[in-house]
Design an enzyme around this catalytic site. Structure first.
Site, PDB file in Angstrom:
ATOM      1  CG  ASN A 265      -1.649   1.333   1.373  1.00 10.18           C
ATOM      2  OD1 ASN A 265      -2.554   1.612   0.602  1.00 10.18           O
ATOM      3  ND2 ASN A 265      -1.245   2.161   2.336  1.00 10.18           N
TER       4      ASN A 265
ATOM      5  CG  LEU B  30      -3.199  -2.549  -2.652  1.00  8.48           C
ATOM      6  CD1 LEU B  30      -1.967  -1.718  -2.980  1.00  8.48           C
ATOM      7  CD2 LEU B  30      -2.847  -4.042  -2.616  1.00  8.48           C
TER       8      LEU B  30
ATOM      9  CD  GLU C  83      -4.014  -5.877   8.310  1.00  8.76           C
ATOM     10  OE1 GLU C  83      -3.935  -5.618   9.521  1.00  8.76           O
ATOM     11  OE2 GLU C  83      -3.275  -5.348   7.445  1.00  8.76           O
TER      12      GLU C  83
ATOM     13  CG  ASP D 145      -1.298   5.595   0.787  1.00 10.22           C
ATOM     14  OD1 ASP D 145      -0.616   5.504   1.833  1.00 10.22           O
ATOM     15  OD2 ASP D 145      -2.519   5.388   0.752  1.00 10.22           O
TER      16      ASP D 145
ATOM     17  CG  ASP E 286       0.000  -4.301   5.796  1.00 15.19           C
ATOM     18  OD1 ASP E 286      -0.310  -4.749   6.907  1.00 15.19           O
ATOM     19  OD2 ASP E 286       0.224  -3.088   5.584  1.00 15.19           O
TER      20      ASP E 286
ATOM     21  CD  GLN F  82       4.340   3.347   7.391  1.00 21.19           C
ATOM     22  OE1 GLN F  82       3.203   3.651   7.757  1.00 21.19           O
ATOM     23  NE2 GLN F  82       4.958   2.271   7.831  1.00 21.19           N
TER      24      GLN F  82
END
Length: 558
Positions: A107, A209, A248, A174, A204, A172
């Site tokens: 993601n 995502l 997930e 995307d 994940d 982080q």
């Protein structure tokens, strides 16, 4: 279903064991777990009965989010070893009867990933559209999933004067999966690790995502999110006939159906069931099987090749966001009464044994439930010996303390100085002096031996993973009674969530006095129904029974 089918759709009756290489076993005594250490614990895992290892991120990373901030999707963190060490682990696991799946965290990347460094260098960079950039954030941006740690999901990058999307932490950014080049990169990553021998991926944060419902306004416009997910599964199948995607997707059951690929089952192979997990804890808090029974009964039908993944604990906070505010407060009051035991107003940062005050009867009943529920059980390292959390480690990390192997220095994890350890060793009543694998291997009444027995019985009961699930009616609210039945056979499981001994009467109208109910967990005793199928069972406080149903003339072992 034939018994030989269980080797084709291996995930349907697997035993998945999640571990972090960094905190599992340190073989070179630098304070950090490594692949060589894991290789030297492979026999322990095989002895336990594990059939599938799930490795948490081991990639190069600035380690600002325990490795989920990845700076190279093709690399191995040099502290943990090399590609050669990784391949040795995969090969050794396969020799011991275990497959290996790894975390696929795509993601986002770390903000130190070369793609993002190039992306932020210029608006004209060929990597600019690898990420999601906007002149201004949307009018109604989504809230951060980390309240108190992040104020939003957009961050201004001073260099180019635009904002980038970060569904999680601001370090982080995307990835923009609407960009065909990014989708090609994801296939290359999957193909690379398949070539090194893995049997699939734990994917994940799948909803973030894909963002099929516009949770993140302003994210790249992926025209057919579920089509993209199916294309990943198709690619996986072309490269490896046995590989899986374990997703997930913390969503209501009805929304998870599409992530499985609906009736065709051509998207995610497996999904974690967060709804059942949350309601398990609500049932434990109330000593009432009702919430768990309802959650299990509400599972929608899924394709034969699809599967639910059941868990008691995972590597993150124990999220209760699928409960109402009132229900969540009930669980908090029972199992996380102090504020420092909670996180993000939705989760608990504790392991099961301390939550249940160390009561071995109750702890074992919960794991008996885990292995008897329809689906595939997933263990988090240390659960098999009853490890506790280390609340000296803040937040979600409190359950990621080093594995406790013995009473030796640092619990046998490492001979390094404590200041050099990847994480502090747990102290107090759940320290290695009291809870460790070495002692329990030699104790026939230990938690480790109990989990081994559950795994043995589960693996010999294919109907748990393959069969049809039926709740059995009775008049005791504290007792969950259910049946799983399929071509291989039938099993009845009964669990008492109360501390009080009880008896329960089951009316099994399709059975009669010619059937035998063989107890698989206790002493192999046999119960015989009446001619009309009525069966009375006694249960201790927090008691449990697994009963294999043997019809007349059955060749199955009891």
């Amino acid at each position: 279903m034939r018994i030989t089918d269980t080797s084709d759709l291996w995930w349907k009756n697997a035993v998945v064991y999640c571990l972090d290489v960094e905190t599992y076993m340190d073989w070179n005594d630098d304070g950090v777990g490594d692949f060589e250490g894991l290789a030297n614990r492979m026999d322990y895992l095989a002895e336990l009965g594990v059939t599938c290892l799930w490795l948490m991120p081991f990639y190069p990373s600035p380690d600002q989010d325990d490795g989920y901030d990845i700076s190279d999707f093709y690399g191995v963190d040099p502290r943990l070893g090399s590609h050669g060490d990784f391949v040795e682990v995969v090969r050794t696991a396969r020799d011991r009867g275990m497959r290996v799946i790894i975390d696929l965290v795509v993601n986002h990347t770390s903000d130190r990933h070369p793609w993002f460094q190039a992306s932020r260098s210029s608006k004209n960079s060929p990597y600019r559209d690898y990420y999601v950039w906007r002149d201004e954030p949307p009018a109604n941006p989504a809230a951060s999933v980390f309240p108190g740690e992040e104020s939003g999901v957009w961050k201004l990058d001073e260099r180019t004067g635009q904002h980038y999307l970060h569904s999680f932490y601001s370090h982080q950014p995307d990835l923009n999966v609407a960009n065909p080049k990014v989708r090609e990169e994801l296939e290359k990553i999957i193909g690379f690790w398949l070539q090194l021998g893995v049997s699939g991926f734990r994917v994940d944060a799948v909803p973030f995502l894909l963002d099929p419902s516009g949770v993140m306004p302003g994210k790249g416009d992926l025209p057919d999110p579920m089509g993209f997910l199916r294309s990943l599964r198709e690619f996986l199948g072309r490269r490896s006939g046995e590989a899986i995607l374990l997703g997930e997707a913390n969503l209501p059951h009805k929304d998870q159906v599409a992530y499985f690929g609906g009736a065709d089952g051509d998207a995610l192979t497996m999904q974690f069931d967060f709804v059942v997990m949350a309601n398990l804890y609500l049932s434990l808090a109330r000593a009432d099987a009702g919430p768990l029974a309802k959650a299990l009964a509400d599972r929608p039908p899924i394709a034969t090749g699809s599967q639910w993944a059941n868990f008691v604990r995972n590597h993150d906070e124990l999220t209760l966001d699928k409960l109402t505010d009132e229900q969540r407060e009930e669980v908090f009051a029972a199992f996380a009464p102090d504020e420092h035991m909670r996180v993000y107003d939705r989760g608990i940062v504790r392991r099961l044994p301390p939550m249940l005050d160390g009561d071995p009867r109750r702890i074992r009943m919960v794991y008996s439930l885990l292995f008897s529920m329809p689906g595939t059980p997933v263990l988090f390292y240390g659960e098999e010996i009853g490890m506790g959390e280390n609340l000296a480690i803040e937040g979600r990390q409190s359950v990621r303390s080093p594995m406790q192997w013995s009473t030796e220095k640092n619990g046998g994890f490492s001979n390094a100085r404590r200041s050099r350890l990847a994480a502090p060793v747990t102290e107090g009543g759940y320290s290695p002096e009291h809870v460790n694998a070495s002692a329990q291997r030699h104790d026939p009444d230990s938690m480790l031996r109990f989990i081994r027995r559950l795994i043995e019985r589960y693996r010999a009961s294919a109907e748990i993973g393959w069969g049809d699930f039926t709740l059995l009616e009775h008049d005791n609210s504290a007792v969950l009674a259910h049946r799983v039945s399929g071509a291989e056979g039938m099993m009845i499981a009964v669990h008492n969530l109360s501390a009080e001994p009880t008896a329960v009467t089951l009316r099994l109208t399709d059975l009669d006095e010619q059937h035998r109910l063989v107890d698989l967990l206790l002493d192999g005793s046999v119960t015989t129904p009446t001619p009309n199928g009525t069966t009375e069972l006694t249960l201790d406080g927090y008691g449990y029974r697994w009963l294999r149903v043997l019809p007349p003339g059955s060749k199955r072992l009891g």
